[in-house]
Scaffold this active site. Structure first.
Site, PDB file in Angstrom:
ATOM      1  CB  CYS A 195      -0.883  -0.002   1.237  1.00 41.05           C
ATOM      2  SG  CYS A 195      -1.822   1.510   1.410  1.00 41.05           S
TER       3      CYS A 195
ATOM      4  CB  CYS B 294       4.602   0.004   2.008  1.00 38.25           C
ATOM      5  SG  CYS B 294       3.279  -1.101   2.405  1.00 38.25           S
TER       6      CYS B 294
ATOM      7  CB  CYS C 164      29.837 -17.064  -0.231  1.00 41.02           C
ATOM      8  SG  CYS C 164      29.505 -18.322   0.972  1.00 41.02           S
TER       9      CYS C 164
ATOM     10  CG  ASP D 158       1.453  24.592 -37.699  1.00 39.20           C
ATOM     11  OD1 ASP D 158       1.223  25.766 -38.012  1.00 39.20           O
ATOM     12  OD2 ASP D 158       2.329  23.872 -38.224  1.00 39.20           O
TER      13      ASP D 158
END
Ligand code: AMP
Length: 818
Positions: free
Chosen positions: A63, A66, A138, A513
């Site tokens: 929402c 948040c 890692c 135009d």
């Protein structure tokens, strides 16, 4: 003048704003930045030019509240200057005073219960997904290993997201092989949607499970089983579907933000405290189901734009000597020759150098009728080559193609707040804390003065807490705008932001135009008349004069003379007389080519040609008189044809509620009158100089109209900027038109203008419906609290249910057809 200011503002910022992609070893600056970055962080950029910006795609936002929680949570990080999160597009812009400040962003956002993926991986940065990492060390190992490779400029591996950002000069296969050497698996992301969708599936299962538990508990409460068992089932259901909002609420409170997670969690815990376990569990479950459905529906809107990105193929057949080699579009340079077979999509923008075909340009222009293309014609990435093999010389790199410009502009447009949205946001910011405080007061004061029991007023207070969520209201505008802009983009119309969509919805007069907009803009010489000398001599002088002008009339005369093989004379001191004609000195004498007005001002008698000129003008043609200060040599008549679709588009506009259509032209009264009646415009203004066009727009505005001006975006820039809304036509051919106007019709005709106007009006109506609906529902819920008619679950339904209805109402705009 708003548009003019707005455009120049954009331009001036474009040069000063930079985006930075962070890495473990160095920073890489890319000079490109989008309007949104400029807008959202403009204040900071102005005061501190050393600010860096990054864009991210945020996942799992349920929402608009948040968005606020993330903004508040991340703003607290060291050296972060500003965070802007847009719920509708799921994009976030972060401004920081140094590049290192971006490093913790992805981890911090995960703590708040969301995930973010960086978007500015432009330049040579690539993002890979890494599998097999089970610790953050890692990540460090991969970084260290790749940093020893000379082809790798910089690398950053994020353990929590499993993503590696890397700048390298060798191939993707090389990198994947390097990573596998040290025991991990790297891959280029195939489908960016996969992860959030997988999460959605999990969410779905949890919501269903907790619904089942609530149902079991409820059924159980009617049977002989112990009430404790039902309570336990409710409690488990609460934990299952309430874990995520509770965690987000915790971080929201930590960052002093009062979002709906806080309100809902408090209500549910409060209900449990007073023994209303069923109510508490239902609140959490309805909230979760509402959020799940909202996310699912809103993803459809987000996808509609992302689908545009899949339009152009990722690889192309490149001609190398006599061989055809398949290459990724990123590896293809300007000037390379690509071959596109019948039935294939064109991978890059270019110019046909061999072959003929019809090309379906619908993805760009929205027109489904294929266009015939032959040598010398431009083709665009994403369009479909229907038959006939084409050899195409590439004119744009993959990141500069028309389709990628469209995608960028649309994404930027969707992120800009429309005035209504900005107003609603401000309102919500005040509304929620006020109702929150009222709820607390309600829990304490009435029972203190013995107006009822503590339990009764505590329950009412909890209801008020739920009613304090302005979810539906906050979402009433942005989803409608994103959907409408998405719909327009699919129809070949770029709307540059919610502001312009809202403006388009209120337009009452449109000025056009004439040349190139209502007419084809490709005039042709139809007649010539000489007074002295031969036709060849007249054309030779005309050719010399007009060769230096870019006016469509000049081009037609030059083309005509060239076709007849007429040689030019030696001319010098060329001058353009704006809105009237041209002059040059030939063999020591000044010659003029222009309209009758020019010759009248030079006091040259037109008596000899008056009848001829009137005759030609009454046929809707334009006359170009050629002469010197002393005499007239001859007259060239030029005619321009009205576009096939102009009259039908103007009729459709009238039906869409536009009260006045007006033609503006520098041409003479006779021609103007004829073209105006052919095109079905209500009014016309003729013999206008460029500055007169601005005055004509102002005149319409003074008459009380909201005026849009449609032009080619280049010659009509002042009038486009004066109008309330500037619309450029033929955007596919000209980058300037795409960048300067508020709305761009990609096709070279007015076909999609009525749809755009109707769509904007529909969007305004839907936004109004949404706002009124959310306000009425909230007001009704508020009123029903006092007589005790409202229950907690009804309060939640009035919030998440209303938000869902608002979203569903808005996404109707995605499918809106004339
Ligand atoms: P514009 O507003 O630029 O279309 O110009 C208005 C009018 O000026 C045209 O309709 C022509 O009659 C005249 N004009 C402008 N430029 C030229 C030119 N290069 N050659 C002849 N006539 C011109």
């Amino acid at each position: 003048m708003t548009n003019q200011c707005c455009n120049s503002h954009k331009n001036s910022e474009k040069t000063c704003c930079s985006s930075t992609v962070q890495s473990s070893t160095k920073q890489e600056k890319s000079s490109c930045c989008n309007h949104n970055e400029q807008q959202t962080v403009s204040t900071i950029l102005n005061s501190n030019p050393s600010v860096e910006t990054m864009s991210y795609r945020v996942h799992s936002m349920d929402c608009a509240a948040c968005a606020l929680t993330i903004e508040k949570g991340l703003s607290k990080l060291k050296d972060i200057d500003e965070v802007k999160v847009n719920f509708s597009t799921a994009k976030m812009q972060v401004a920081a005073s140094n590049a290192d400040a971006f490093l913790p962003i992805e981890t911090e956002i995960q703590k708040l219960g969301y995930s973010a993926e960086p978007l500015n991986s432009r330049g040579n940065f690539k993002t890979y997904e890494i599998a097999g990492m089970d610790c953050s060390s890692c990540a460090k190992s991969i970084e260290n290993h790749l940093n020893t490779n000379p082809a790798v400029k910089s690398v950053s591996v994020n353990f929590s997201t499993g993503k590696m950002k890397i700048e390298h000069s060798n191939t993707a296969e090389d990198i994947i092989a390097e990573v596998s050497k040290i025991g991990y698996k790297a891959s280029l992301p195939v489908n960016k949607q996969s992860s959030p969708k997988a999460k959605n599936k999990n969410g779905n299962a949890l919501v269903m499970l907790s619904g089942a538990l609530i149902a079991l508990g409820f059924i159980g409460s009617f049977s002989d089983i112990s009430p404790l068992l039902s309570t336990i089932l409710y409690a488990i259901a609460m934990v299952i579907s309430g874990y995520k909002p509770a965690r987000s609420a915790f971080y929201a409170i930590k960052s002093r933000s009062l979002d709906m997670n806080v309100l809902m969690s408090t209500a549910a815990i409060g209900a449990a405290l007073i023994g209303e376990w069923l109510e508490g569990a239902t609140v959490v479950w309805l909230f979760a189901i509402g959020n799940y459905l909202q996310t699912k529906s809103i993803e459809r809107t987000r996808d509609s734009i992302r689908n545009l990105m899949d339009l152009a193929p990722p690889e192309a057949w490149v001609k190398v000597d006599s061989d055809l080699i398949k290459k990724s579009v990123e590896e293809i340079n300007i000037g390379d020759i690509i071959v596109v077979k019948p039935g294939e999509k064109i991978p890059l923008d270019g110019e046909i150098i061999l072959g003929e075909s019809s090309v379906n340009q619908a993805p760009i222009t929205g027109e489904s009728i294929p266009v015939d293309k032959s040598i010398g014609d431009s083709v665009y990435a994403g369009t479909i080559n229907e038959h006939g093999s084409l050899d195409i010389k590439v004119t744009k790199l993959v990141e500069d193609t028309t389709i990628s410009k469209i995608i960028n502009l649309v994404e930027e447009a969707q992120e800009q707040k429309a005035p209504t949205e900005a107003f609603v946001d401000k309102f919500a910011k005040i509304y929620t804390p006020i109702v929150f405080i009222l709820a607390l007061v309600m829990m304490v004061l009435p029972p203190l003065f013995r107006f009822g029991t503590w339990g009764e007023w505590f329950y009412k207070g909890l209801e008020l807490l739920v009613v304090a969520c302005p979810c539906a209201l906050v979402i009433s505008t942005p989803v409608a705008i994103v959907s409408a802009i998405g719909n327009a983009a699919k129809n070949g119309v770029l709307i540059k932001g919610g502001t312009f969509l809202e403006k388009a919805g209120t337009i009452t007069a449109i000025a056009f135009d004439k040349t190139g907009t209502l007419t084809e803009g490709k005039p042709k010489v139809s007649d010539t008349k000489t007074l002295t000398g031969s036709e060849g001599e007249l054309l030779s002088i005309a050719l010399t004069l007009e060769d230096h002008s870019t006016h469509p009339i000049a081009k037609s005369i030059v083309g005509y003379a060239n076709k007849k093989g007429i040689p030019p004379k030696h001319g010098e001191l060329f001058k353009n007389i704006v809105g009237k004609g041209v002059q040059a000195t030939i063999e020591g004498e000044i010659y003029y080519a222009g309209n009758p007005k020019l010759f009248e001002e030079l006091h040259i008698s037109l008596a000899e040609v008056k009848k001829y000129v009137q005759d030609i003008q009454s046929k809707g043609k334009t006359v170009v008189i050629i002469g010197t200060k002393h005499s007239i040599i001859g007259v060239i008549a030029v005619s321009d044809t009205i576009r096939e679709t102009s009259a039908s588009a103007l009729n459709a506009l009238e039906q869409s509620g536009v009260q006045q259509t007006v033609m503006l032209t520098g041409d003479n009264e006779g021609t103007a009158k004829l073209i105006a009646s052919e095109a079905n415009v209500h009014r016309y203004f003729a013999e206008l100089l460029p500055e007169d066009k601005v005055d004509a727009i102002k005149k319409l505005q003074n008459e009380g109209h909201h005026v849009a001006m449609v032009g080619d975006g280049i010659n009509d820039a002042p009038a486009l900027a004066t109008a309330d809304l500037g619309i450029a036509m033929g955007g596919a051919g000209t980058d300037t038109a795409m960048e300067t106007a508020d709305i761009v019709l990609m096709a070279d005709n007015l076909d999609k203008l009525p749809h755009t106007m109707k769509l904007s009006r529909k969007a305004l109506t839907i936004i109004k419906q949404n706002i009124w609906f959310s306000i009425i529902i909230k007001a009704a819920a508020l009123v029903l609290i006092f007589p005790g008619f409202l229950t907690l679950w009804m309060a939640v339904l009035s919030d998440t249910g209303a938000a869902l209805i608002v979203i569903l109402n808005s996404i109707r705009l995605l499918k809106f057809k004339e």
